[in-house]
Design an enzyme around this catalytic site. Structure first.
Site, mmCIF file in Angstrom:
data_model
loop_
_atom_site.group_PDB
_atom_site.id
_atom_site.type_symbol
_atom_site.label_atom_id
_atom_site.label_comp_id
_atom_site.label_asym_id
_atom_site.label_seq_id
_atom_site.Cartn_x
_atom_site.Cartn_y
_atom_site.Cartn_z
ATOM 1 N N CYS A 153 63.659 62.002 -9.380
ATOM 2 C CA CYS A 153 62.761 62.669 -10.332
ATOM 3 C C CYS A 153 63.295 64.089 -10.461
ATOM 4 C CB CYS A 153 61.326 62.640 -9.851
ATOM 5 S SG CYS A 153 61.098 63.692 -8.432
ATOM 6 N N ARG B 126 56.298 57.744 -8.229
ATOM 7 C CA ARG B 126 57.030 57.460 -6.994
ATOM 8 C C ARG B 126 56.095 56.994 -5.891
ATOM 9 N NH1 ARG B 126 60.624 58.736 -3.491
ATOM 10 N NH2 ARG B 126 59.773 59.429 -1.508
ATOM 11 N N ILE C 21 62.268 71.868 1.426
ATOM 12 C CA ILE C 21 61.845 70.467 1.470
ATOM 13 C C ILE C 21 62.597 69.638 0.441
ATOM 14 C CG2 ILE C 21 59.889 68.880 1.200
ATOM 15 C CD1 ILE C 21 59.585 70.607 3.661
ATOM 16 N N ARG D 242 64.794 61.901 -3.992
ATOM 17 C CA ARG D 242 63.597 61.228 -3.473
ATOM 18 C C ARG D 242 63.917 59.850 -2.860
ATOM 19 N NH1 ARG D 242 59.182 63.671 -6.009
ATOM 20 N NH2 ARG D 242 57.913 63.007 -4.243
ATOM 21 N N PRO D 243 64.819 59.777 -1.896
ATOM 22 C CA PRO D 243 65.133 58.477 -1.274
ATOM 23 C C PRO D 243 63.927 57.893 -0.534
ATOM 24 C CG PRO D 243 66.074 60.261 -0.016
ATOM 25 C CD PRO D 243 65.512 60.877 -1.256
ATOM 26 N N VAL D 244 64.063 56.611 -0.167
ATOM 27 C CA VAL D 244 62.978 55.939 0.577
ATOM 28 C C VAL D 244 63.513 55.343 1.879
ATOM 29 C CG1 VAL D 244 61.473 55.435 -1.383
ATOM 30 C CG2 VAL D 244 63.356 53.864 -0.832
ATOM 31 N N ASP D 245 64.648 55.861 2.361
ATOM 32 C CA ASP D 245 65.253 55.303 3.584
ATOM 33 C C ASP D 245 64.320 55.402 4.797
ATOM 34 O OD1 ASP D 245 65.784 58.123 3.126
ATOM 35 O OD2 ASP D 245 66.863 58.084 5.020
ATOM 36 N N ARG E 266 49.288 64.680 -14.460
ATOM 37 C CA ARG E 266 49.442 63.802 -13.293
ATOM 38 C C ARG E 266 48.665 64.352 -12.101
ATOM 39 N NH1 ARG E 266 55.321 62.247 -11.815
ATOM 40 N NH2 ARG E 266 54.030 61.274 -10.248
ATOM 41 N N LYS F 146 44.810 64.722 -4.925
ATOM 42 C CA LYS F 146 45.703 63.685 -5.473
ATOM 43 C C LYS F 146 46.506 63.049 -4.350
ATOM 44 C CE LYS F 146 49.878 64.820 -7.268
ATOM 45 N NZ LYS F 146 50.996 64.055 -6.743
ATOM 46 N N ASN F 147 47.050 63.867 -3.462
ATOM 47 C CA ASN F 147 47.979 63.333 -2.459
ATOM 48 C C ASN F 147 47.290 62.664 -1.275
ATOM 49 O OD1 ASN F 147 49.967 64.127 -4.149
ATOM 50 N ND2 ASN F 147 50.588 65.927 -2.971
ATOM 51 N N ASP G 114 54.362 72.341 -2.329
ATOM 52 C CA ASP G 114 53.619 72.139 -3.582
ATOM 53 C C ASP G 114 52.975 73.425 -4.086
ATOM 54 O OD1 ASP G 114 52.451 68.754 -2.821
ATOM 55 O OD2 ASP G 114 54.384 69.570 -3.431
HETATM 56 C C1 EPZ Z 1 54.566 63.924 -0.784
HETATM 57 O O1 EPZ Z 1 55.733 63.395 -1.381
HETATM 58 C C2 EPZ Z 1 53.742 64.503 -1.918
HETATM 59 N N1 EPZ Z 1 53.392 63.429 -2.848
HETATM 60 C C3 EPZ Z 1 54.536 65.593 -2.629
HETATM 61 O O2 EPZ Z 1 53.685 66.147 -3.633
HETATM 62 C C4 EPZ Z 1 54.883 66.677 -1.617
HETATM 63 O O3 EPZ Z 1 55.664 67.666 -2.260
HETATM 64 C C5 EPZ Z 1 55.669 66.055 -0.455
HETATM 65 O O4 EPZ Z 1 54.884 64.993 0.127
HETATM 66 C C6 EPZ Z 1 55.986 67.067 0.632
HETATM 67 O O5 EPZ Z 1 54.800 67.625 1.105
HETATM 68 C C7 EPZ Z 1 52.386 62.582 -2.514
HETATM 69 O O6 EPZ Z 1 51.780 62.694 -1.466
HETATM 70 C C8 EPZ Z 1 52.048 61.520 -3.517
HETATM 71 P P1 EPZ Z 1 58.288 63.453 1.674
HETATM 72 P P2 EPZ Z 1 56.745 62.474 -0.515
HETATM 73 O O7 EPZ Z 1 58.558 62.021 1.940
HETATM 74 O O8 EPZ Z 1 55.968 61.667 0.454
HETATM 75 C C9 EPZ Z 1 62.984 63.396 1.929
HETATM 76 C C10 EPZ Z 1 53.140 66.945 -5.748
HETATM 77 O O9 EPZ Z 1 53.573 67.874 -6.435
HETATM 78 N N2 EPZ Z 1 62.827 61.950 2.175
HETATM 79 O O10 EPZ Z 1 57.503 64.255 2.662
HETATM 80 O O11 EPZ Z 1 57.638 61.805 -1.453
HETATM 81 C C11 EPZ Z 1 62.572 63.789 0.503
HETATM 82 O O12 EPZ Z 1 63.645 63.594 -0.391
HETATM 83 C C12 EPZ Z 1 54.090 66.038 -5.010
HETATM 84 O O13 EPZ Z 1 51.912 66.692 -5.569
HETATM 85 C C13 EPZ Z 1 63.931 61.211 2.606
HETATM 86 O O14 EPZ Z 1 65.023 61.744 2.778
HETATM 87 O O15 EPZ Z 1 57.555 63.611 0.264
HETATM 88 C C14 EPZ Z 1 62.211 65.237 0.654
HETATM 89 O O16 EPZ Z 1 63.385 66.022 0.600
HETATM 90 C C15 EPZ Z 1 55.536 66.419 -5.260
HETATM 91 N N3 EPZ Z 1 63.785 59.880 2.821
HETATM 92 C C16 EPZ Z 1 61.616 65.309 2.064
HETATM 93 O O17 EPZ Z 1 62.080 64.120 2.752
HETATM 94 C C17 EPZ Z 1 62.589 59.235 2.655
HETATM 95 O O18 EPZ Z 1 62.508 58.012 2.896
HETATM 96 C C18 EPZ Z 1 60.103 65.303 2.099
HETATM 97 O O19 EPZ Z 1 59.676 64.176 1.350
HETATM 98 C C19 EPZ Z 1 61.477 59.995 2.232
HETATM 99 C C20 EPZ Z 1 61.612 61.357 2.004
#
Ligand code: EPZ
Length: 418
Positions: free
Chosen positions: A118, A94, A329, A123-126, A399, A22-23, A307
């Site tokens: 969520c 997301r 994480i 889950r910020p996007v900064d 999902r 999926k990811n 995960d």
């Molecule tokens: C991906 O999410 C996966 N989803 C998640 O899988 C997985 O848990 C995660 O990576 C970590 O491995 C997909 O690939 C679709 P991150 P993502 O950006 O990209 C913070 C599942 O169950 N952060 O690596 O959203 C964030 O809040 C899902 O399959 C910021 O602060 O994860 C988190 O604490 C759940 N600012 C950490 O970083 C940002 O702009 C890691 O998030 C982005 C993230």
């Protein structure tokens, strides 16, 4: 609202075919927007999030053919001229934010709704925004939208303060068509990043270092169409192997990539569930044995995957001894704890650490899923709990797991969707 009813107590036996990841498929579907020819994607899992992403691509104007029998997508991105990812789509998934980089690279404009939080955290996007700005984009966040514009992205240096899978993926996709060279430092190293890079290279991108902390992307003028087969889902495979360990059965997962699951297999081995790897087949044989408790600390790849945290917590619930689980994480990824305790689990939470004291047996009860992997842990617990467990809100499960009750029934589980 559909529920899943499980009668626990059966040791799982047999083979289970693992679907595409999926990811990996979600960013790869978004990457198709970068191409100026048809993109064929194979080994696509039939998941709700995949259908949502296909809807988003169609919303943007791409032609998307989904052959569910052959698990293939054929995407013609050429007609895609839209650049708005609407709230009603983004709020359900997301990962929609992953169209940000491709839209900027192809059209110089993107309006992507903020995904909102969520169950597992804000889950910020900064970091996504930081990456686009480093490539020259003007980005404003207003009225719940990310609004980005650029004449043409230009290569630059992106230094991530913390590791982010999604932000690394957006950076990789945007940099592929930027003018000049981009260096991404503190990049995420997940296997899904490597798979995305492999797909982009198949379309004509020039990328080095995917899978390491430093990725160098030399921008090209255009990406042609091409074909890519998605790598196997290491989290789905891990989930089924944990199910074997918990139920005292013997399960072979087929169509896997053990090299992407090193820490998961190490922890299974520590629990006494030695995995036997034979090519793309991984077997766990725990017949007549109870797992030992293990300590887990989640970390970015190649550390232990967040995960898989909920699944190992379920295993610790019935393991011998006490196991600690540190979730480093996400700030709120213990939503499954209260539900597991309803089944009789003995779990103590202090901050981001859960201490689980294994019990002899869990007892079935009605429980509620809150997020994708939490729902998986409830299914796993139901497989071993005495009596019936009824899991509500299983749309979370759909999902990320393709036909999970069919796959578990095929292994002998007493499970049905009601
Ligand atoms: C991906 O999410 C996966 N989803 C998640 O899988 C997985 O848990 C995660 O990576 C970590 O491995 C997909 O690939 C679709 P991150 P993502 O950006 O990209 C913070 C599942 O169950 N952060 O690596 O959203 C964030 O809040 C899902 O399959 C910021 O602060 O994860 C988190 O604490 C759940 N600012 C950490 O970083 C940002 O702009 C890691 O998030 C982005 C993230």
């Amino acid at each position: 609202m559909k529920k899943i009813l499980i009668t626990g107590g059966t040791a799982l036996e047999g083979e289970v075919a693992i679907s595409g990841a999926k990811n990996a498929v979600l960013p790869i579907l978004c990457a198709a927007l970068l191409a100026d020819g048809p993109v064929e994607i194979a080994n696509v899992p039939n998941l709700q999030d995949v259908l949502t992403t296909a809807r988003l691509l169609r919303e943007l104007g791409a032609e998307v053919e989904h052959d569910t029998v052959a698990s293939r997508f054929l995407i013609n991105p050429c007609p895609a001229s839209g650049h708005v990812a609407p709230y009603e789509l983004v709020r359900t998934m997301r990962a929609s934010v992953l169209v940000l980089g491709p839209l900027l690279a192809r059209h110089g404009a993107a309006e992507v709704s903020l995904p909102g939080g969520c169950a597992i955290g804000s889950r910020p996007v900064d970091l996504h925004i930081h990456a686009m700005q480093a490539l020259g984009a003007q980005v404003e966040v207003e009225h719940g939208f990310i609004r980005a514009r650029v004449d043409r992205l230009r290569g630059g240096r992106i230094e991530f303060p913390t590791v982010s899978v999604g932000a690394t993926e957006n950076a990789l996709m945007a940099a592929s068509l930027a003018a000049g060279t981009t260096v991404i430092d503190n990049a995420a190293r997940e296997p899904e990043i490597v798979d995305l890079a492999d797909c982009l290279v198949a379309l004509g991108a020039d990328i080095e270092g995917a899978g390491s902390g430093r990725i160098v992307v030399r921008g090209v003028e255009r990406l042609a169409g091409g074909t890519h087969a998605v790598l196997p889902d290491r989290i789905e495979a891990g989930t089924f192997l944990v199910a074997a360990a918990m139920t005292g059965g013997r399960v072979t997962a087929t169509g896997t990539r053990a090299d992407t699951m090193v820490t998961t297999l190490e922890k299974l081995s520590e629990a006494g569930a030695e995995a036997e790897v034979d090519g793309d087949r991984i077997t766990v044989d725990m017949r007549g044995r109870r797992p030992r408790a293990v300590d887990i600390v989640t970390a970015p790849h190649p550390g232990f995957p967040t995960d898989m945290q909920a699944q190992f917590m379920a295993m610790n619930c019935i393991a011998e001894g006490v196991g600690t689980i540190d979730e480093r994480i996400f700030e709120n990824r213990f939503m499954h704890v209260n539900e597991l305790m309803r089944l009789g689990a003995c779990i103590d939470i202090e901050g981001n650490r859960a201490t689980v004291t294994g019990v002899e047996a869990l007892t079935g009860a009605p429980v509620m899923a809150t997020d994708l992997r939490a729902s998986a842990s409830l299914i796993l617990a139901g497989l071993v709990a005495e009596g019936e467990t009824l899991v509500d809100r299983v749309y979370h499960l759909d999902r990320g797991y393709e036909n999970i009750e069919a796959k578990l029934s095929g292994l002998g589980a007493q499970i049905a969707r009601v």
